[in-house]
Design a protein around this motif. Structure first.
Motif, short mmCIF file in Angstrom:
data_model
loop_
_atom_site.label_atom_id
_atom_site.label_comp_id
_atom_site.label_asym_id
_atom_site.label_seq_id
_atom_site.Cartn_x
_atom_site.Cartn_y
_atom_site.Cartn_z
N PRO A 2 0.83 -1.21 0.00
CA PRO A 2 0.00 0.00 0.00
C PRO A 2 0.86 1.26 0.00
O PRO A 2 2.03 1.20 0.34
N ASP A 3 0.24 2.37 -0.40
CA ASP A 3 1.00 3.62 -0.36
C ASP A 3 1.24 4.02 1.10
O ASP A 3 0.72 3.41 2.04
N SER A 5 0.42 6.54 3.14
CA SER A 5 -0.67 6.92 4.05
C SER A 5 -1.52 5.72 4.44
O SER A 5 -1.94 5.59 5.59
N HIS A 6 -1.76 4.81 3.50
CA HIS A 6 -2.55 3.62 3.82
C HIS A 6 -1.78 2.63 4.69
O HIS A 6 -2.36 1.94 5.52
N SER A 7 -0.47 2.56 4.53
CA SER A 7 0.31 1.63 5.35
C SER A 7 0.37 2.09 6.80
O SER A 7 0.53 1.27 7.70
N LEU A 9 -2.16 3.83 8.23
CA LEU A 9 -3.53 4.08 8.66
C LEU A 9 -3.95 3.29 9.89
O LEU A 9 -4.60 3.82 10.78
N LYS A 10 -3.57 2.04 9.99
CA LYS A 10 -4.01 1.20 11.10
C LYS A 10 -3.03 1.19 12.28
O LYS A 10 -3.24 0.48 13.26
N ASP A 33 -4.05 10.74 14.46
CA ASP A 33 -4.28 11.29 13.12
C ASP A 33 -3.25 12.37 12.77
O ASP A 33 -2.69 12.37 11.67
N ARG A 36 0.16 10.73 12.29
CA ARG A 36 0.26 10.05 11.00
C ARG A 36 0.57 11.06 9.89
O ARG A 36 1.42 10.82 9.04
N GLU A 37 -0.11 12.20 9.92
CA GLU A 37 0.14 13.23 8.91
C GLU A 37 1.56 13.78 9.03
O GLU A 37 2.25 13.96 8.04
N SER A 40 4.02 11.03 7.87
CA SER A 40 3.95 10.84 6.42
C SER A 40 4.70 11.94 5.68
O SER A 40 5.45 11.67 4.74
N ALA A 119 -0.99 -5.79 3.13
CA ALA A 119 -2.32 -5.38 2.68
C ALA A 119 -2.89 -6.44 1.76
O ALA A 119 -2.15 -7.29 1.24
#
Length: 127
Positions: A2-3, A5-7, A9-10, A33, A36-37, A40, A119
């Motif tokens: 996954p990209d 941000s998706h990697s 996410l969890k 949140d 994560r931003e 990233s 993923a």
């Protein structure tokens, strides 16, 4: 794979802080949140990426090369057969045992550096 941000996410805040530590970063955010931003954005820094990549073992370089040559997607079974599994544990156990300091495999070492993620993708044979 996954990209970015998706990697992330969890991942909980503790895991994000582990990744940041390996990249030489200190997260200022206190909620997941925002962290994560923040993480990233920092992981896209080419100089930081080069520094991290230079610190990896030859086996980790080989794993990344295999992943890149496969278009970023390899079945989990094939990857872990070659580079080892990632020990399953919740946040509490992870924080107590600190597996990122003594990874049991190349896969685990890459996972705690935010370079490897797992993923599900649709293929000709299903997910």
């Amino acid at each position: 794979m996954p990209d970015l941000s998706h990697s992330l996410l969890k991942q909980d805040i503790g895991h994000l802080r582990i990744i940041a530590e390996f990249w030489g970063l200190e997260l200022e955010s206190v909620d997941v949140d925002s962290a994560r931003e923040e993480l990233s954005a920092s992981l896209l820094d080419f100089e930081l990426l080069n520094e991290l990549m230079d610190s990896l073992s030859p086996q980790a370089d080989l794993a990344i090369t295999d992943l890149v040559n496969s278009g970023g997607k390899i079945t989990w079974q094939a990857f872990t057969r070659k580079y080892g599994d990632i020990r399953e544990m919740g946040a509490g156990k992870r924080d107590r045992e600190r597996p990122h300091l003594k990874p049991s495999s190349t896969s685990e070492m890459l996972f705690y550096r935010g370079i490897l993620a797992r993923a599900f993708f649709e293929t000709d044979k299903g997910s």
